[in-house]
Scaffold this motif. Sequence first.
Motif, PDB file in Angstrom:
ATOM      1  N   ILE A  97       0.837  -1.196   0.000  1.00 54.29           N
ATOM      2  CA  ILE A  97       0.000   0.000   0.000  1.00 54.29           C
ATOM      3  C   ILE A  97       0.873   1.248   0.000  1.00 54.29           C
ATOM      4  CG2 ILE A  97      -1.610   1.355   1.409  1.00 54.29           C
ATOM      5  CD1 ILE A  97      -2.893  -1.401   2.192  1.00 54.29           C
ATOM      6  N   GLU A  98       1.908   1.258   0.829  1.00 56.20           N
ATOM      7  CA  GLU A  98       2.833   2.404   0.862  1.00 56.20           C
ATOM      8  C   GLU A  98       3.483   2.615  -0.500  1.00 56.20           C
ATOM      9  OE1 GLU A  98       5.739   2.640   4.022  1.00 56.20           O
ATOM     10  OE2 GLU A  98       4.313   1.741   5.424  1.00 56.20           O
ATOM     11  N   GLN A  99       3.912   1.510  -1.112  1.00 59.76           N
ATOM     12  CA  GLN A  99       4.549   1.603  -2.425  1.00 59.76           C
ATOM     13  C   GLN A  99       3.572   2.163  -3.455  1.00 59.76           C
ATOM     14  OE1 GLN A  99       5.778  -2.181  -4.022  1.00 59.76           O
ATOM     15  NE2 GLN A  99       7.154  -1.239  -5.504  1.00 59.76           N
ATOM     16  N   LEU A 100       2.346   1.683  -3.448  1.00 57.34           N
ATOM     17  CA  LEU A 100       1.351   2.175  -4.397  1.00 57.34           C
ATOM     18  C   LEU A 100       1.011   3.639  -4.139  1.00 57.34           C
ATOM     19  CD1 LEU A 100      -1.060  -0.886  -4.636  1.00 57.34           C
ATOM     20  CD2 LEU A 100       0.403   0.024  -6.455  1.00 57.34           C
ATOM     21  N   GLN A 101       0.944   4.043  -2.885  1.00 57.10           N
ATOM     22  CA  GLN A 101       0.678   5.446  -2.573  1.00 57.10           C
ATOM     23  C   GLN A 101       1.806   6.338  -3.085  1.00 57.10           C
ATOM     24  OE1 GLN A 101      -0.056   5.090   1.666  1.00 57.10           O
ATOM     25  NE2 GLN A 101      -2.271   5.290   1.362  1.00 57.10           N
ATOM     26  N   SER A 102       3.027   5.860  -2.988  1.00 60.50           N
ATOM     27  CA  SER A 102       4.176   6.615  -3.483  1.00 60.50           C
ATOM     28  C   SER A 102       4.108   6.759  -5.005  1.00 60.50           C
ATOM     29  CB  SER A 102       5.478   5.928  -3.066  1.00 60.50           C
ATOM     30  OG  SER A 102       6.585   6.557  -3.673  1.00 60.50           O
ATOM     31  N   VAL A 103       3.808   5.675  -5.686  1.00 59.85           N
ATOM     32  CA  VAL A 103       3.699   5.716  -7.146  1.00 59.85           C
ATOM     33  C   VAL A 103       2.548   6.635  -7.552  1.00 59.85           C
ATOM     34  CG1 VAL A 103       3.120   4.339  -9.195  1.00 59.85           C
ATOM     35  CG2 VAL A 103       4.757   3.466  -7.518  1.00 59.85           C
ATOM     36  N   ALA A 105       1.399   9.208  -5.931  1.00 63.94           N
ATOM     37  CA  ALA A 105       1.821  10.595  -5.709  1.00 63.94           C
ATOM     38  C   ALA A 105       2.721  11.063  -6.849  1.00 63.94           C
ATOM     39  CB  ALA A 105       2.540  10.714  -4.367  1.00 63.94           C
ATOM     40  N   GLN A 106       3.622  10.197  -7.315  1.00 62.43           N
ATOM     41  CA  GLN A 106       4.517  10.562  -8.409  1.00 62.43           C
ATOM     42  C   GLN A 106       3.745  10.779  -9.701  1.00 62.43           C
ATOM     43  OE1 GLN A 106       7.826   7.783  -8.678  1.00 62.43           O
ATOM     44  NE2 GLN A 106       7.905   7.645  -6.447  1.00 62.43           N
ATOM     45  N   VAL A 107       2.796   9.898  -9.985  1.00 63.06           N
ATOM     46  CA  VAL A 107       1.987  10.049 -11.197  1.00 63.06           C
ATOM     47  C   VAL A 107       1.142  11.319 -11.098  1.00 63.06           C
ATOM     48  CG1 VAL A 107       0.089   9.041 -12.548  1.00 63.06           C
ATOM     49  CG2 VAL A 107       1.987   7.595 -11.775  1.00 63.06           C
ATOM     50  N   GLY A 108       0.584  11.582  -9.932  1.00 63.18           N
ATOM     51  CA  GLY A 108      -0.185  12.817  -9.736  1.00 63.18           C
ATOM     52  C   GLY A 108       0.660  14.049  -9.956  1.00 63.18           C
ATOM     53  N   ALA A 109       1.887  14.037  -9.465  1.00 64.39           N
ATOM     54  CA  ALA A 109       2.794  15.167  -9.656  1.00 64.39           C
ATOM     55  C   ALA A 109       3.127  15.351 -11.139  1.00 64.39           C
ATOM     56  CB  ALA A 109       4.071  14.971  -8.845  1.00 64.39           C
ATOM     57  N   GLN A 110       3.353  14.255 -11.841  1.00 62.44           N
ATOM     58  CA  GLN A 110       3.642  14.341 -13.273  1.00 62.44           C
ATOM     59  C   GLN A 110       2.441  14.906 -14.035  1.00 62.44           C
ATOM     60  OE1 GLN A 110       6.985  14.239 -13.282  1.00 62.44           O
ATOM     61  NE2 GLN A 110       6.878  13.079 -15.185  1.00 62.44           N
ATOM     62  N   LEU A 111       1.247  14.457 -13.661  1.00 61.47           N
ATOM     63  CA  LEU A 111       0.037  14.968 -14.307  1.00 61.47           C
ATOM     64  C   LEU A 111      -0.103  16.464 -14.057  1.00 61.47           C
ATOM     65  CD1 LEU A 111      -2.697  14.691 -15.755  1.00 61.47           C
ATOM     66  CD2 LEU A 111      -3.673  14.044 -13.535  1.00 61.47           C
ATOM     67  N   ALA A 112       0.079  16.896 -12.821  1.00 62.01           N
ATOM     68  CA  ALA A 112      -0.038  18.316 -12.492  1.00 62.01           C
ATOM     69  C   ALA A 112       0.978  19.139 -13.282  1.00 62.01           C
ATOM     70  CB  ALA A 112       0.151  18.521 -10.984  1.00 62.01           C
TER      71      ALA A 112
END
Length: 135
Positions: A97-103, A105-112
């Motif tokens: 779950i932690e790993q997926l949350q990190s990924v 967050a990274q995808v969200g940052a890239q989208l933003a």
Amino acid sequence: MRIGELAERAGTTTRTLRYYESRGLLPARRAVNGYRTYDEDDLRLLQQIRTLQDFGFDLEETRPFVECLRAGHPAGDSCPASIAVYRAKLGELDALIEQLQSVRAQVGAQLARAEAELPGGPEPLCELTYGGEPE
């Protein structure tokens, strides 16, 4: 009951039951005629194994639960070894779950970032192609 009936009632195959037998998870009792025989307790063992596998436990992780049932406990998770497996599995799940949350967050940052860099005009259109032709 014979192996075919047990497989049908458990929602699995005779091949799977033979595999479980070879791994020591299912008892290998034979009738006088040489056929494998099973009872309702064996069906309970299989239901326990199947439920745990549906939850993501691998076959070896089901062993403490099976042994707990074989020892006469009413539930496969009422033994210390079973509880230890539950705890270990929860630890694995928390790490995933932690790993997926990190990924995420990274995808969200890239989208933003990508959305912020879009020019003021309309969003670009992307064509999906299959075999060189637009769909």
